[in-house]
Design a protein around this motif. Structure first.
Motif, PDB file in Angstrom:
ATOM      1  N   HIS A  32       0.816  -1.219   0.000  1.00 33.42           N
ATOM      2  CA  HIS A  32       0.000   0.000   0.000  1.00 33.42           C
ATOM      3  C   HIS A  32       0.849   1.270   0.000  1.00 33.42           C
ATOM      4  O   HIS A  32       0.307   2.368  -0.146  1.00 33.42           O
ATOM      5  N   SER A  33       2.148   1.131   0.141  1.00 41.06           N
ATOM      6  CA  SER A  33       3.032   2.286  -0.042  1.00 41.06           C
ATOM      7  C   SER A  33       2.810   2.942  -1.404  1.00 41.06           C
ATOM      8  O   SER A  33       3.082   4.135  -1.580  1.00 41.06           O
ATOM      9  N   TYR A  34       2.325   2.160  -2.365  1.00 39.67           N
ATOM     10  CA  TYR A  34       2.225   2.624  -3.748  1.00 39.67           C
ATOM     11  C   TYR A  34       0.791   2.889  -4.196  1.00 39.67           C
ATOM     12  O   TYR A  34       0.536   3.026  -5.394  1.00 39.67           O
ATOM     13  N   THR A  35      -0.119   2.999  -3.251  1.00 34.60           N
ATOM     14  CA  THR A  35      -1.520   3.228  -3.601  1.00 34.60           C
ATOM     15  C   THR A  35      -1.697   4.437  -4.514  1.00 34.60           C
ATOM     16  O   THR A  35      -2.492   4.394  -5.467  1.00 34.60           O
ATOM     17  N   ASP A  36      -0.982   5.521  -4.249  1.00 36.57           N
ATOM     18  CA  ASP A  36      -1.151   6.736  -5.041  1.00 36.57           C
ATOM     19  C   ASP A  36      -0.164   6.833  -6.199  1.00 36.57           C
ATOM     20  O   ASP A  36      -0.320   7.691  -7.076  1.00 36.57           O
ATOM     21  N   VAL A  37       0.852   5.984  -6.224  1.00 33.83           N
ATOM     22  CA  VAL A  37       1.813   5.975  -7.323  1.00 33.83           C
ATOM     23  C   VAL A  37       1.285   5.160  -8.500  1.00 33.83           C
ATOM     24  O   VAL A  37       1.422   5.561  -9.668  1.00 33.83           O
ATOM     25  N   VAL A  38       0.661   4.029  -8.220  1.00 31.09           N
ATOM     26  CA  VAL A  38       0.233   3.112  -9.276  1.00 31.09           C
ATOM     27  C   VAL A  38      -0.666   3.782 -10.309  1.00 31.09           C
ATOM     28  O   VAL A  38      -0.426   3.655 -11.520  1.00 31.09           O
ATOM     29  N   PRO A  39      -1.725   4.510  -9.914  1.00 32.11           N
ATOM     30  CA  PRO A  39      -2.582   5.112 -10.946  1.00 32.11           C
ATOM     31  C   PRO A  39      -1.837   6.090 -11.850  1.00 32.11           C
ATOM     32  O   PRO A  39      -2.142   6.187 -13.045  1.00 32.11           O
ATOM     33  N   LEU A  40      -0.863   6.814 -11.308  1.00 30.88           N
ATOM     34  CA  LEU A  40      -0.089   7.736 -12.122  1.00 30.88           C
ATOM     35  C   LEU A  40       0.694   6.998 -13.201  1.00 30.88           C
ATOM     36  O   LEU A  40       0.767   7.443 -14.350  1.00 30.88           O
ATOM     37  N   LEU A  41       1.258   5.857 -12.840  1.00 31.13           N
ATOM     38  CA  LEU A  41       2.050   5.082 -13.788  1.00 31.13           C
ATOM     39  C   LEU A  41       1.174   4.404 -14.832  1.00 31.13           C
ATOM     40  O   LEU A  41       1.496   4.404 -16.027  1.00 31.13           O
ATOM     41  N   VAL A  42       0.070   3.823 -14.396  1.00 30.05           N
ATOM     42  CA  VAL A  42      -0.822   3.144 -15.338  1.00 30.05           C
ATOM     43  C   VAL A  42      -1.396   4.147 -16.333  1.00 30.05           C
ATOM     44  O   VAL A  42      -1.451   3.888 -17.546  1.00 30.05           O
ATOM     45  N   GLU A  43      -1.805   5.300 -15.853  1.00 35.81           N
ATOM     46  CA  GLU A  43      -2.352   6.329 -16.740  1.00 35.81           C
ATOM     47  C   GLU A  43      -1.328   6.800 -17.765  1.00 35.81           C
ATOM     48  O   GLU A  43      -1.665   7.149 -18.895  1.00 35.81           O
ATOM     49  N   ALA A  44      -0.052   6.775 -17.370  1.00 36.87           N
ATOM     50  CA  ALA A  44       1.014   7.212 -18.268  1.00 36.87           C
ATOM     51  C   ALA A  44       1.440   6.120 -19.241  1.00 36.87           C
ATOM     52  O   ALA A  44       2.295   6.360 -20.093  1.00 36.87           O
ATOM     53  N   GLY A  45       0.872   4.931 -19.115  1.00 37.42           N
ATOM     54  CA  GLY A  45       1.154   3.885 -20.085  1.00 37.42           C
ATOM     55  C   GLY A  45       2.161   2.847 -19.671  1.00 37.42           C
ATOM     56  O   GLY A  45       2.824   2.235 -20.519  1.00 37.42           O
ATOM     57  N   PHE A  46       2.278   2.600 -18.381  1.00 35.23           N
ATOM     58  CA  PHE A  46       3.176   1.567 -17.880  1.00 35.23           C
ATOM     59  C   PHE A  46       2.390   0.368 -17.346  1.00 35.23           C
ATOM     60  O   PHE A  46       1.266   0.521 -16.845  1.00 35.23           O
ATOM     61  N   ARG A  47       3.007  -0.783 -17.441  1.00 34.74           N
ATOM     62  CA  ARG A  47       2.548  -1.961 -16.704  1.00 34.74           C
ATOM     63  C   ARG A  47       3.225  -1.925 -15.343  1.00 34.74           C
ATOM     64  O   ARG A  47       4.450  -1.782 -15.266  1.00 34.74           O
ATOM     65  N   VAL A  48       2.457  -2.068 -14.268  1.00 34.82           N
ATOM     66  CA  VAL A  48       2.990  -1.885 -12.922  1.00 34.82           C
ATOM     67  C   VAL A  48       2.807  -3.174 -12.123  1.00 34.82           C
ATOM     68  O   VAL A  48       1.683  -3.676 -11.989  1.00 34.82           O
ATOM     69  N   LEU A  49       3.903  -3.674 -11.583  1.00 33.03           N
ATOM     70  CA  LEU A  49       3.875  -4.891 -10.778  1.00 33.03           C
ATOM     71  C   LEU A  49       4.343  -4.556  -9.371  1.00 33.03           C
ATOM     72  O   LEU A  49       5.374  -3.888  -9.194  1.00 33.03           O
ATOM     73  N   VAL A  50       3.580  -5.011  -8.373  1.00 33.53           N
ATOM     74  CA  VAL A  50       3.884  -4.692  -6.981  1.00 33.53           C
ATOM     75  C   VAL A  50       3.856  -5.989  -6.165  1.00 33.53           C
ATOM     76  O   VAL A  50       2.784  -6.461  -5.776  1.00 33.53           O
ATOM     77  N   PRO A  51       5.014  -6.596  -5.907  1.00 30.76           N
ATOM     78  CA  PRO A  51       5.051  -7.841  -5.127  1.00 30.76           C
ATOM     79  C   PRO A  51       5.159  -7.594  -3.620  1.00 30.76           C
ATOM     80  O   PRO A  51       5.728  -6.590  -3.179  1.00 30.76           O
ATOM     81  N   HIS A  52       4.624  -8.524  -2.855  1.00 34.49           N
ATOM     82  CA  HIS A  52       4.875  -8.577  -1.418  1.00 34.49           C
ATOM     83  C   HIS A  52       6.231  -9.243  -1.201  1.00 34.49           C
ATOM     84  O   HIS A  52       6.485 -10.345  -1.697  1.00 34.49           O
ATOM     85  N   LEU A  53       7.111  -8.590  -0.450  1.00 35.65           N
ATOM     86  CA  LEU A  53       8.417  -9.172  -0.178  1.00 35.65           C
ATOM     87  C   LEU A  53       8.311 -10.406   0.726  1.00 35.65           C
ATOM     88  O   LEU A  53       7.278 -10.641   1.355  1.00 35.65           O
ATOM     89  N   ARG A  54       9.389 -11.174   0.775  1.00 35.05           N
ATOM     90  CA  ARG A  54       9.406 -12.357   1.653  1.00 35.05           C
ATOM     91  C   ARG A  54       9.054 -11.950   3.085  1.00 35.05           C
ATOM     92  O   ARG A  54       9.449 -10.893   3.586  1.00 35.05           O
ATOM     93  N   GLY A  55       8.251 -12.794   3.731  1.00 33.94           N
ATOM     94  CA  GLY A  55       7.832 -12.526   5.097  1.00 33.94           C
ATOM     95  C   GLY A  55       6.682 -11.548   5.221  1.00 33.94           C
ATOM     96  O   GLY A  55       6.297 -11.199   6.342  1.00 33.94           O
ATOM     97  N   HIS A  56       6.100 -11.123   4.121  1.00 31.74           N
ATOM     98  CA  HIS A  56       5.040 -10.120   4.145  1.00 31.74           C
ATOM     99  C   HIS A  56       3.811 -10.591   3.358  1.00 31.74           C
ATOM    100  O   HIS A  56       3.950 -11.240   2.317  1.00 31.74           O
TER     101      HIS A  56
END
Length: 309
Positions: free
Chosen positions: A42-66
């Protein structure tokens, strides 16, 4: 994690079954966003829409232990060392056949991104890293730093003790809240923000991975034999030659902003350092437009008219 409520996906990658989000068109230029500790996707909740709107594919994984990410082998070392984080990220890129993505992260996620950028530069096209070059010098782990900075790392030393392990087991959310407030004194997060992230800390491997991470970086716990070769390579402080933008938050409570010069010799390719006003350590959540702009500027233009928020 964002308004569109995308489905959680899973992929087996290296040691892990990784839970991740995948947004935007599969044909768009990929960006992998990597969270830190004690935070989550959720650190990227407000970043993701900006990137998708600009034409990027955005991948956000949960790190190990999370979150939903799990070890495939119940007997595997629950390592949190830097080589493990980097190997996880490389395995994630391999599993999804991602071609030259931009990597962007902070804290643990920034460290994973720096490891991949340094050791496997041909696999990525660019890097955005908060706080600069994050590969740890484990051999120098016992060298003291300024006392005011040592004070901000109270949890490093807390986790070095059995009392700290038990404290993290019992007070995952409360410890995160203390760290959040100290890391980001100008960030007005809510109880809902904290509760949303804290779900990721219920992972059964969370305590083991976190405790090992901090003990290893202080030279108080051995690394997993699986990653001995990678740690040897990282001990040489390999340079990063991919195009890079580094960021410092001017209101970071634990990592005071610098002009980036102390890491300049470790970036052997194009690199720009930026200072972001009123942002703390959790920079993507505190200054999402500045973080997204760094990704736009380090990436190859993804298409006509894209590349600006």
């Amino acid at each position: 994690m964002i308004a569109s409520n995308p489905p959680l996906r899973r992929v087996d990658a290296g040691e892990l079954s990784v839970g991740y989000y995948d947004l935007g068109s599969p044909s768009d230029e990929p960006v992998v966003l990597l969270h830190g500790f004690p935070y989550d996707v959720h650190s990227y909740t407000d970043v993701v829409p900006l990137l998708v709107e600009a034409g990027f594919r955005v991948l956000v994984p949960h790190l190990r232990g999370h979150g939903p990410t799990r070890f495939l082998d119940e007997h595997a070392d629950r390592s949190g060392q830097q080589a493990a984080l980097g190997a996880d990220l490389l395995a994630f890129l391999d599993a999804l056949d991602l071609e030259e993505p931009v990597l962007a992260g902070y804290d643990w996620g920034g460290r994973a991104a720096c490891v991949v950028a340094a050791l496997w530069p041909d696999r990525i096209s660019g890097l955005v890293s908060v706080n600069g070059y994050l590969i740890q010098d484990i051999a120098a782990a016992q060298n003291p730093i300024r006392p005011d900075l040592e004070a901000g790392f109270w949890y490093f030393w807390y986790f070095a003790t059995e009392r700290g392990r038990r404290g993290l087991e019992s007070h995952r959310r409360e410890i995160a809240e203390v760290i959040w407030r100290r890391n980001s004194p100008e960030w007005s997060f809510t109880g809902d923000d904290l509760a949303r992230a804290a779900h990721a800390f219920d992972n059964p491997d969370y305590v083991d991975v976190v405790i090992h991470s901090y003990r290893h970086r202080l030279g108080l716990a051995p690394g997993s034999p699986r990653y001995a070769g990678l740690e040897q390579r990282l001990a040489a402080a390999p340079g990063i030659r991919v195009p890079t933008i580094t960021l410092d938050g001017m209101a970071d409570g634990n990592f005071p902003a610098t002009d980036g010069s102390q890491h300049a010799h470790l970036f052997t390719g194009p690199r720009e350092h930026r200072q972001i006003a009123h942002a703390g350590h959790h920079l993507p959540a505190e200054a999402p437009h500045a973080f997204a702009e760094a990704i736009f500027d380090v990436a190859e233009p993804p298409g006509d008219g894209a590349g600006t928020p």
